[in-house]
Write an enzyme that holds these catalytic residues in place. Structure first.
Site, short mmCIF file in Angstrom:
data_model
loop_
_atom_site.label_atom_id
_atom_site.label_comp_id
_atom_site.label_asym_id
_atom_site.label_seq_id
_atom_site.Cartn_x
_atom_site.Cartn_y
_atom_site.Cartn_z
N GLU A 63 0.81 -1.22 0.00
CA GLU A 63 0.00 0.00 0.00
C GLU A 63 0.85 1.28 0.00
N ARG A 89 2.37 -8.95 4.35
CA ARG A 89 1.53 -8.39 3.27
C ARG A 89 2.45 -7.84 2.21
N GLN A 138 -18.46 4.76 2.33
CA GLN A 138 -19.01 5.98 2.93
C GLN A 138 -18.87 6.04 4.46
N TYR A 156 3.43 1.99 2.00
CA TYR A 156 3.99 2.37 3.30
C TYR A 156 5.50 2.12 3.33
N HIS A 164 -1.38 3.78 -1.90
CA HIS A 164 -2.47 4.74 -1.67
C HIS A 164 -2.49 5.84 -2.72
P1 FAD Z 1 -36.53 7.40 0.22
O1 FAD Z 1 -35.47 6.53 -0.32
O2 FAD Z 1 -36.92 8.60 -0.54
O3 FAD Z 1 -37.81 6.47 0.43
C1 FAD Z 1 -39.08 6.99 0.78
C2 FAD Z 1 -40.18 5.99 0.41
O4 FAD Z 1 -41.40 6.44 0.95
C3 FAD Z 1 -40.39 5.85 -1.07
O5 FAD Z 1 -40.26 4.49 -1.45
C4 FAD Z 1 -41.82 6.36 -1.29
O6 FAD Z 1 -42.51 5.63 -2.31
C5 FAD Z 1 -42.43 6.12 0.06
N1 FAD Z 1 -43.59 7.00 0.35
C6 FAD Z 1 -43.61 8.34 0.39
N2 FAD Z 1 -44.81 8.78 0.75
C7 FAD Z 1 -45.59 7.68 0.95
C8 FAD Z 1 -46.94 7.48 1.35
N3 FAD Z 1 -47.75 8.48 1.65
N4 FAD Z 1 -47.38 6.22 1.43
C9 FAD Z 1 -46.59 5.16 1.17
N5 FAD Z 1 -45.30 5.31 0.78
C10 FAD Z 1 -44.81 6.56 0.69
N6 FAD Z 1 -27.06 7.50 -0.96
C11 FAD Z 1 -25.91 7.04 -0.51
O7 FAD Z 1 -25.71 6.99 0.70
N7 FAD Z 1 -24.94 6.61 -1.34
C12 FAD Z 1 -25.10 6.61 -2.67
O8 FAD Z 1 -24.20 6.22 -3.40
C13 FAD Z 1 -26.32 7.08 -3.19
N8 FAD Z 1 -26.53 7.12 -4.50
C14 FAD Z 1 -27.71 7.56 -4.97
C15 FAD Z 1 -27.92 7.58 -6.34
C16 FAD Z 1 -29.12 8.00 -6.85
C17 FAD Z 1 -29.31 8.01 -8.33
C18 FAD Z 1 -30.14 8.43 -5.98
C19 FAD Z 1 -31.46 8.90 -6.53
C20 FAD Z 1 -29.94 8.44 -4.62
C21 FAD Z 1 -28.72 8.02 -4.11
N9 FAD Z 1 -28.46 8.02 -2.76
C22 FAD Z 1 -27.28 7.53 -2.28
C23 FAD Z 1 -29.39 8.63 -1.80
C24 FAD Z 1 -30.21 7.59 -1.03
O9 FAD Z 1 -30.82 6.70 -1.91
C25 FAD Z 1 -31.23 8.35 -0.19
O10 FAD Z 1 -30.55 9.19 0.70
C26 FAD Z 1 -32.10 7.40 0.60
O11 FAD Z 1 -32.80 6.55 -0.25
C27 FAD Z 1 -33.09 8.15 1.49
O12 FAD Z 1 -33.80 7.20 2.22
P2 FAD Z 1 -35.23 7.45 2.85
O13 FAD Z 1 -35.65 6.13 3.37
O14 FAD Z 1 -35.16 8.57 3.79
O15 FAD Z 1 -36.17 7.91 1.66
P1 NAP Z 2 -26.66 17.40 -3.26
O1 NAP Z 2 -25.41 16.64 -3.13
O2 NAP Z 2 -27.10 18.27 -2.18
O3 NAP Z 2 -26.53 18.22 -4.61
C1 NAP Z 2 -27.52 19.06 -5.09
C2 NAP Z 2 -26.98 19.91 -6.24
O4 NAP Z 2 -27.98 20.76 -6.67
C3 NAP Z 2 -25.79 20.73 -5.87
O5 NAP Z 2 -24.85 20.65 -6.93
C4 NAP Z 2 -26.35 22.14 -5.74
O6 NAP Z 2 -25.25 22.92 -6.14
C5 NAP Z 2 -27.53 22.11 -6.68
N1 NAP Z 2 -28.68 22.93 -6.23
C6 NAP Z 2 -29.22 23.00 -5.00
N2 NAP Z 2 -30.27 23.85 -4.99
C7 NAP Z 2 -30.41 24.31 -6.25
C8 NAP Z 2 -31.30 25.22 -6.87
N3 NAP Z 2 -32.28 25.80 -6.20
N4 NAP Z 2 -31.13 25.47 -8.18
C9 NAP Z 2 -30.14 24.89 -8.88
N5 NAP Z 2 -29.26 24.02 -8.34
C10 NAP Z 2 -29.39 23.73 -7.04
O7 NAP Z 2 -27.85 16.42 -3.53
P2 NAP Z 2 -28.05 15.23 -4.56
O8 NAP Z 2 -27.08 15.26 -5.67
O9 NAP Z 2 -29.49 15.35 -4.90
O10 NAP Z 2 -27.81 13.95 -3.70
C11 NAP Z 2 -28.64 13.63 -2.60
C12 NAP Z 2 -27.89 12.88 -1.58
O11 NAP Z 2 -27.63 11.57 -2.08
C13 NAP Z 2 -26.58 13.55 -1.32
O12 NAP Z 2 -26.59 14.15 -0.04
C14 NAP Z 2 -25.57 12.48 -1.41
O13 NAP Z 2 -24.91 12.28 -0.18
C15 NAP Z 2 -26.34 11.21 -1.74
N6 NAP Z 2 -25.63 10.57 -2.84
C16 NAP Z 2 -24.40 10.11 -2.61
C17 NAP Z 2 -23.68 9.56 -3.61
C18 NAP Z 2 -22.31 9.00 -3.35
O14 NAP Z 2 -21.64 8.59 -4.26
N7 NAP Z 2 -21.83 8.97 -2.14
C19 NAP Z 2 -24.21 9.49 -4.89
C20 NAP Z 2 -25.46 9.99 -5.11
C21 NAP Z 2 -26.18 10.57 -4.09
P3 NAP Z 2 -25.25 24.50 -6.29
O15 NAP Z 2 -26.11 24.98 -5.15
O16 NAP Z 2 -23.83 24.91 -6.21
O17 NAP Z 2 -25.81 24.73 -7.63
FE1 SF4 Z 3 -17.74 0.30 4.05
FE2 SF4 Z 3 -20.10 -0.70 4.79
FE3 SF4 Z 3 -19.89 0.65 2.49
FE4 SF4 Z 3 -18.84 -1.81 2.78
S1 SF4 Z 3 -21.01 -1.25 2.82
S2 SF4 Z 3 -17.84 -0.06 1.86
S3 SF4 Z 3 -18.14 -1.73 4.88
S4 SF4 Z 3 -19.56 1.47 4.54
#
Ligand code: FAD
Ligand code: NAP
Ligand code: SF4
Length: 671
Positions: free
Chosen positions: A166, A216, A341, A168, A254
């Site tokens: 790695e 390692r 994460q 080191y 790294h």
């Molecule tokens: P949500 O996932 O929004 O789930 C809410 C649920 O509630 C939905 O299924 C909806 O249908 C249901 N619901 C709402 N209202 C009602 C109602 N009245 N009755 C019944 N059901 C209802 N996070 C990461 O940590 N790492 C990542 O790499 C990552 N990548 C992402 C990539 C993408 C493309 C997207 C879109 C998101 C990503 N996220 C990632 C974000 C992550 O998925 C969200 O932060 C997470 O899903 C939020 O969880 P939640 O349970 O709070 O809400």
């Molecule tokens: P986000 O990370 O908060 O990004 C939102 C983007 O929208 C920012 O670039 C912001 O930048 C822009 N924005 C915010 N308000 C706006 C407005 N009114 N008009 C125009 N632009 C605006 O949120 P997200 O991309 O929706 O992701 C949601 C969560 O999912 C994140 O918190 C992230 O942690 C998680 N996630 C994680 C991964 C991962 O790989 N770890 C991948 C996907 C999602 P400016 O304000 O500078 O324009």
């Molecule tokens: Fe790390 Fe858990 Fe994500 Fe695996 S699932 S990479 S152990 S945070």
């Protein structure tokens, strides 16, 4: 007959026998320096020992203060240090396990101004120029390794791992790029490997024959001027002769710019590196990196790529990985999705590690899901990560849980995440939850949009309704060119050849990858992955690097944010660079400091650095963050109810699945 005969086969090391072929790889978990760290580490490692892992290796412990990751970090230099570790070794032994302590000298990677190295050459990932070790200091450093191993034995460890990869200190001696010495420690190959061989010999001499020593070995450096394959073979033979019991594989320094453990690395992709060394030495060899299911582990062993497998993060995700494999219930394993994460991103931010899919990891003493004394009826609305975690944990404790979701599938936003090329692993989390919901008898009602009236009669109501995408107030946002990311990822909206993405957060990056991906499936196909990232799988070049070969991107994409500064600065600490490099390779234009003017038939109108600009695009995809979805919570509150809010329904800003799952689990523990 087990499904995993090779994985579960005992391994006779002469003086001791390991019960199976699984090593828990070393991870610095950040408890090493915590005030109650030894008690918490004891609980953490004992849980993994009870789960059946063959041999645990601790996070790196320095043999000398200057070799610690940063000032004041864990070292094993005194008898008092050894005595403190007793809590850990005793707990593991009581749980029926075995544990070795990793000895890690960081050399020039130490994050402090006392860093030392064979030559005073600063690492690209460190702000410090290391002090060049004198001959005398090198001798003392080698003795420090031996002393540390002796103290580890006193502390009750079953062995040590000498960290020789790695990038080191040991690597820094071996590679000519970091070792410019002209004395007996530098120059020729024999001189450059003198340091690791002396370490190995003196450690073995000090601990005796009945003690495990894992070495390692950096088998693929992935940096220019790294070791050749012939040098790796030579060193492995010499390390074996110097007394190693097991040789573990190290992949990449790294500072390497090839992903080695991220989720976009295909499962088990690097096992070929270990396989090349099979037959060259007599001691067992260990394959590493992205081995996250028993099927992959079994295949690696059955096909003769290695004698053992090392799993690190998968044992954060599920301490019972081995026990569940042995019981023939692999579908019950909570699979590591390689996101980094809550583990590496935490470690590199100075926080205690945990796991996105298992928030109990490293919190075993504090986040306890004990059986409830008062069984309650619990309604959970929303089957996203927050609602799933809460439902399963509450049911596991003995509550009667009903889980509702308006969608026909569980997962919420996670169901979109899994559609991004390179995030296929996210599917496993949903499989795990499906199995757990069934196992714990949760009444799951999909396709059911819930209103406040539907929630009468429950003892507890949990609102996990998540988020709705934000619609920014930009003139023309309702133009037919403008679509939301959910339309693209879930709704199958048509997207043209040229695209502007509004918002460059995690989702903006993911959508850019989704739209530019050519379908080569690099995250599923190792050959394609190595071709795209420039890895020489024949290992004919020093370090194993070659020119990357990238396919032409499928679309022209502009990724835009209003903030000035680096686009993607908020992505994961250890994975953000991968996404930035990936999109650069795909010709994505990153625009920071933009003011959105309007969307019309000509495309997206912006002002950047006071200059007007029109992006003549077919489609504008809006990824501008989220708002909490609270309509149901508000209606309940108005009716005098007091629901619990978790995940995005609670706070949408900076929401991710890590917080959603942790919050759901914590609430369930308290219900
Ligand atoms: P949500 O996932 O929004 O789930 C809410 C649920 O509630 C939905 O299924 C909806 O249908 C249901 N619901 C709402 N209202 C009602 C109602 N009245 N009755 C019944 N059901 C209802 N996070 C990461 O940590 N790492 C990542 O790499 C990552 N990548 C992402 C990539 C993408 C493309 C997207 C879109 C998101 C990503 N996220 C990632 C974000 C992550 O998925 C969200 O932060 C997470 O899903 C939020 O969880 P939640 O349970 O709070 O809400
Ligand atoms: P986000 O990370 O908060 O990004 C939102 C983007 O929208 C920012 O670039 C912001 O930048 C822009 N924005 C915010 N308000 C706006 C407005 N009114 N008009 C125009 N632009 C605006 O949120 P997200 O991309 O929706 O992701 C949601 C969560 O999912 C994140 O918190 C992230 O942690 C998680 N996630 C994680 C991964 C991962 O790989 N770890 C991948 C996907 C999602 P400016 O304000 O500078 O324009
Ligand atoms: Fe790390 Fe858990 Fe994500 Fe695996 S699932 S990479 S152990 S945070």
């Amino acid at each position: 007959m087990s499904e995993y005969p090779h994985l579960l086969e005992p391994l006779d090391l002469g003086h001791t026998t390991l019960p199976n072929r699984v090593i828990m790889g070393s991870m610095h978990i950040g408890l090493e320096e915590a005030p109650d760290g030894f008690e918490r580490m004891a609980a953490f490692y004992a849980e993994r020992a009870r789960g059946g892992v063959g041999l645990i290796i601790t996070g790196g412990i320095a043999p000398a203060p200057e070799g610690a990751t940063s000032s004041g970090r864990a070292a094993m230099t005194t008898e008092a240090d050894a005595d403190r570790h007793r809590a850990v070794t005793d707990a593991v032994h009581r749980a029926g396990g075995r544990i070795a302590m990793q000895i890690l000298h960081t050399g020039r990677y130490a994050f402090n101004e006392n860093a030392v190295a064979p030559s005073p050459i600063q690492a690209p990932i460190s702000p410090f120029v290391p002090h060049e070790l004198t001959d005398d200091e090198i001798e003392r450093t080698i003795d420090a390794y031996a002393r540390s191993a002796e103290l580890a034995r006193r502390a009750g460890y079953d062995g040590v791992e000498i960290m020789g990869s790695e990038g080191y200190l040991i690597n820094q001696f071996i590679a000519p790029a970091t070792n410019k010495r002209r004395d007996r420690w530098g120059g020729s190959y024999e001189n450059r490997v003198r340091f690791p061989l002396e370490v190995m010999r003196r450690v073995r001499a000090r601990v005796g024959d009945d003690f495990i020593i894992v070495y390692r070995l950096s088998m693929l450096d992935l940096v220019p001027g790294g070791s050749t394959f012939d040098e790796v073979v030579r060193l492995a033979k010499e390390i074996e002769a110097a007394g190693a019991s097991i040789i573990n594989t190290g992949i990449g320094w790294h500072e390497a710019r090839v992903p080695t453990i991220a989720t976009s690395v295909p499962r088990g992709a690097y096992s070929w590196v270990t396989r090349k060394l099979m037959g060259e030495v007599g001691v067992p060899l260990v394959a590493v990196n992205r081995i996250n299911t028993p099927e992959v582990a079994e295949r690696i062993l059955a096909e003769g790529h290695a004698d053992m497998v090392s799993l690190a993060r998968p044992l954060l995700a599920d301490p019972d990985f081995v026990a569940k494999s042995a019981a023939g219930t692999p579908e019950a394993i909570n699979t590591c999705i390689g996101c980094n994460q809550a583990c590496l991103d935490h470690t590199f931010s100075g926080k205690a590690a945990s796991c996105l899919v298992n928030p109990r990891a490293c919190r075993e003493t504090e986040l306890v899901l004990s059986p409830t004394r008062t069984r309650k009826s619990v309604a959970v609305v929303g089957a996203g990560p927050a609602g799933l975690a809460c439902s399963v944990s509450a049911a596991q404790r003995g509550h009667t849980v009903t889980l509702f979701d308006a969608a026909e599938e569980i997962g919420g936003q996670f169901d979109m995440a899994r559609r991004i090329p390179g995030k296929e692993e996210f599917d496993e989390t949903l499989r795990y939850y499906r199995v757990q919901l069934s196992e714990h008898g949760v009444d799951v009602r999909l396709g059911t949009r819930v209103t406040a009236d539907d929630l009468d009669g429950y003892d507890e109501v949990v609102i996990a309704t998540g988020v709705t995408p934000r619609t920014p107030e930009i003139p023309g946002i309702d133009h037919p060119k403008a679509v939301g990311y959910t339309d693209v990822l879930r709704g199958g909206a048509e997207v043209g050849a040229t695209v502007a993405i509004i918002g460059a957060g995690g989702i903006g990056f993911d959508v850019a990858e989704f739209l530019t991906d050519g379908g080569e499936q690099a995250s599923l196909d190792p050959a394609e992955f190595f071709r795209q990232w420039g890895v020489d799988t024949g290992h004919t070049t020093p370090g194993g690097l070659t020119d990357p070969e990238r396919p032409a991107p499928r679309r022209k994409v502009h990724l835009i944010q209003r903030k000035t500064g680096k686009v993607g600065a908020g992505l994961g600490k250890t994975t953000g660079w991968i996404h930035r490099v990936e999109l650069r390779h795909r010709g994505v234009e990153m625009i920071a400091g933009a003011d959105y003017e309007r969307i019309d038939d000509d495309g997206l109108h912006l002002t950047v650095d006071d200059e007007p600009r029109v992006l003549d695009v077919d489609t504008v995809v809006v990824c501008a963050g989220q708002e909490p979805r609270r309509d149901l919570a508000d209606a309940l509150t108005a009716a005098g109810r007091r629901p619990h809010l978790i995940g995005g329904a609670d706070v949408a800003a900076e929401l991710d699945a890590k917080r959603a799952i942790a919050q759901g689990t914590e609430l369930a523990a308290a219900l």
